[in-house]
Design an enzyme around this catalytic site. Structure first.
Site, PDB file in Angstrom:
ATOM      1  N   ASP A 254       2.416  -5.927   2.882  1.00  0.00           N
ATOM      2  CA  ASP A 254       2.859  -4.945   3.883  1.00  0.00           C
ATOM      3  C   ASP A 254       3.284  -5.583   5.208  1.00  0.00           C
ATOM      4  O   ASP A 254       3.496  -4.874   6.200  1.00  0.00           O
ATOM      5  CB  ASP A 254       1.726  -3.938   4.147  1.00  0.00           C
TER       6      ASP A 254
ATOM      7  N   LEU B 124       0.839  -1.208   0.000  1.00  0.00           N
ATOM      8  CA  LEU B 124       0.000   0.000   0.000  1.00  0.00           C
ATOM      9  C   LEU B 124       0.869   1.251   0.000  1.00  0.00           C
ATOM     10  O   LEU B 124       1.940   1.279   0.600  1.00  0.00           O
ATOM     11  CB  LEU B 124      -0.884   0.021   1.251  1.00  0.00           C
TER      12      LEU B 124
ATOM     13  N   CYS C 265       7.883   1.256  12.033  1.00  0.00           N
ATOM     14  CA  CYS C 265       7.018   0.233  11.443  1.00  0.00           C
ATOM     15  C   CYS C 265       7.680  -1.131  11.341  1.00  0.00           C
ATOM     16  O   CYS C 265       7.014  -2.151  11.332  1.00  0.00           O
ATOM     17  CB  CYS C 265       6.617   0.633  10.022  1.00  0.00           C
TER      18      CYS C 265
ATOM     19  N   HIS D 205      -0.050   7.561   9.775  1.00  0.00           N
ATOM     20  CA  HIS D 205      -0.163   7.165  11.179  1.00  0.00           C
ATOM     21  C   HIS D 205       0.304   8.300  12.091  1.00  0.00           C
ATOM     22  O   HIS D 205       1.127   9.126  11.687  1.00  0.00           O
ATOM     23  CB  HIS D 205       0.741   5.953  11.465  1.00  0.00           C
TER      24      HIS D 205
ATOM     25  N   ARG E 144      -4.513  -5.818   5.291  1.00  0.00           N
ATOM     26  CA  ARG E 144      -3.543  -6.088   6.351  1.00  0.00           C
ATOM     27  C   ARG E 144      -4.145  -6.838   7.544  1.00  0.00           C
ATOM     28  O   ARG E 144      -3.409  -7.270   8.444  1.00  0.00           O
ATOM     29  CB  ARG E 144      -2.899  -4.766   6.818  1.00  0.00           C
TER      30      ARG E 144
ATOM     31  N   GLU F 210       4.970  -3.537  13.129  1.00  0.00           N
ATOM     32  CA  GLU F 210       4.502  -2.705  14.243  1.00  0.00           C
ATOM     33  C   GLU F 210       2.988  -2.544  14.270  1.00  0.00           C
ATOM     34  O   GLU F 210       2.384  -2.404  15.334  1.00  0.00           O
ATOM     35  CB  GLU F 210       5.135  -1.311  14.141  1.00  0.00           C
ATOM     36  N   ASP F 211       2.377  -2.564  13.088  1.00  0.00           N
ATOM     37  CA  ASP F 211       0.945  -2.296  13.032  1.00  0.00           C
ATOM     38  C   ASP F 211       0.083  -3.429  13.565  1.00  0.00           C
ATOM     39  O   ASP F 211      -1.105  -3.249  13.792  1.00  0.00           O
ATOM     40  CB  ASP F 211       0.547  -1.944  11.590  1.00  0.00           C
TER      41      ASP F 211
ATOM     42  N   ARG G 297      -6.789   4.792   9.695  1.00  0.00           N
ATOM     43  CA  ARG G 297      -6.683   3.367  10.040  1.00  0.00           C
ATOM     44  C   ARG G 297      -7.201   3.040  11.443  1.00  0.00           C
ATOM     45  O   ARG G 297      -7.386   1.872  11.775  1.00  0.00           O
ATOM     46  CB  ARG G 297      -5.219   2.931   9.963  1.00  0.00           C
TER      47      ARG G 297
HETATM   48  C1  CIR Z   1       0.591   0.670   4.956  1.00  0.00           C
HETATM   49  O1  CIR Z   1       0.074   1.530   4.244  1.00  0.00           O
HETATM   50  O2  CIR Z   1      -0.025   0.067   5.829  1.00  0.00           O
HETATM   51  C2  CIR Z   1       2.050   0.335   4.725  1.00  0.00           C
HETATM   52  N1  CIR Z   1       2.359   0.506   3.351  1.00  0.00           N
HETATM   53  C3  CIR Z   1       2.946   1.191   5.593  1.00  0.00           C
HETATM   54  C4  CIR Z   1       2.781   0.947   7.055  1.00  0.00           C
HETATM   55  C5  CIR Z   1       3.665   1.795   7.891  1.00  0.00           C
HETATM   56  N2  CIR Z   1       3.553   1.453   9.252  1.00  0.00           N
HETATM   57  C6  CIR Z   1       3.724   2.290  10.260  1.00  0.00           C
HETATM   58  O3  CIR Z   1       3.875   3.497  10.052  1.00  0.00           O
HETATM   59  N3  CIR Z   1       3.636   1.793  11.484  1.00  0.00           N
END
Ligand code: CIR
Length: 255
Positions: free
Chosen positions: A61, A19, A250, A163, A86, A66-67, A132
């Site tokens: 992704d 993404l 991340c 984020h 995700r 971290e997410d 998100r």
């Molecule tokens: C996303 O859009 O979810 C990923 N391409 C990037 C996630 C980055 N994560 C973060 O800042 N913790």
């Protein structure tokens, strides 16, 4: 910011489908792997035992681990990512955290929340509402954190920013690195704030891991500010993850 362990996941071929808010071209996997290896080596140098999970090709992704979770000394909380592609990453992280923690809680929904919106400081857990992370997700996390005696404060992620932590990071118990646009919201009142330099907003997503501050390479004025403030800065290449809106925080869960 004192940790013994980090969990990372190597990027796979499918990163080209990751993404991104703005398409600036496909990330180069070989270069990304080299940067990732440098990141992991730096965490090890900082004293971390690093778990390197294999790529998940079905989840482009998934390297942005971290997410998927919030890790605290009291236990871990499995997140519920607001990006539909995700959501399934969490099931792959769950067994890893269940091996490490006696207490693993789960955000069941219907709300959504991603780890990138959560900044844990010495005194509270700040959670930024974003595209998100919604009110129901924040409320469910607040209920869990209450059990652990941790106050949660809801704040706002600036419009158009992926984020909350895209724009800030913790440098020590009472100091944050922040973009000017985020600090202007007043959310860091009572903290010492070091601002990213003009035009270097993308440097804000850094991590303090034991003695080092890991930051994306290419932001010399901000790096200099941090060094002058006494931090030991390590710059890590981030050009390829940046194409997918990802940065230093991340790429790991820190515990
Ligand atoms: C996303 O859009 O979810 C990923 N391409 C990037 C996630 C980055 N994560 C973060 O800042 N913790």
């Amino acid at each position: 910011y004192e940790f013994t362990r980090a969990i990372t996941r190597r990027p796979g071929q499918s990163i080209t489908r990751g993404l991104r808010a703005v398409d600036t071209g496909a990330p180069d996997l070989d270069l990304m792997l080299a940067h990732h290896a440098d990141y992991v080596a730096t965490l090890r140098e900082a004293g971390a035992t690093v778990t390197e999970l294999p790529p998940l090709e079905d989840f482009p992704d998934a390297l942005f681990v971290e997410d998927t979770a919030l890790c605290l000394p009291e236990g871990a909380v499995l997140m519920r990512p607001g990006a539909p592609s995700r959501l399934g990453e969490v099931a792959h992280m769950a067994p890893v955290l269940r091996d490490l923690y006696a207490d693993v809680r789960v955000i069941e929904g219907p709300g959504f929340i991603e780890g990138g919106d959560i900044l844990t400081t010495g005194r509270e857990v700040l959670v930024g509402r974003s595209a998100r992370t919604d009110a129901a997700g924040v409320a469910e996390l607040a209920t869990i954190l209450k059990d652990w005696g941790r106050p949660l404060r809801e704040v706002a992620t600036p419009p158009g920013v992926l984020h909350f932590k895209t724009d800030c990071s913790l440098l020590d118990g009472e100091t944050v690195l922040s973009t000017e646009r985020l600090a202007a919201s007043g959310c860091f009142e009572g903290y010492r704030v070091i601002l990213t330099a003009d035009g270097e907003e993308a440097a804000a997503n850094a991590i303090r891991f034991n003695r080092f501050v890991l930051m994306a390479a290419g932001f010399p004025a901000t790096a200099e500010r941090l060094r002058r403030a006494g931090y030991e800065v390590r710059e890590i290449g981030n050009s390829e993850c940046a194409k997918l809106d990802g940065g230093m925080s991340c790429l790991s869960l820190r515990l």
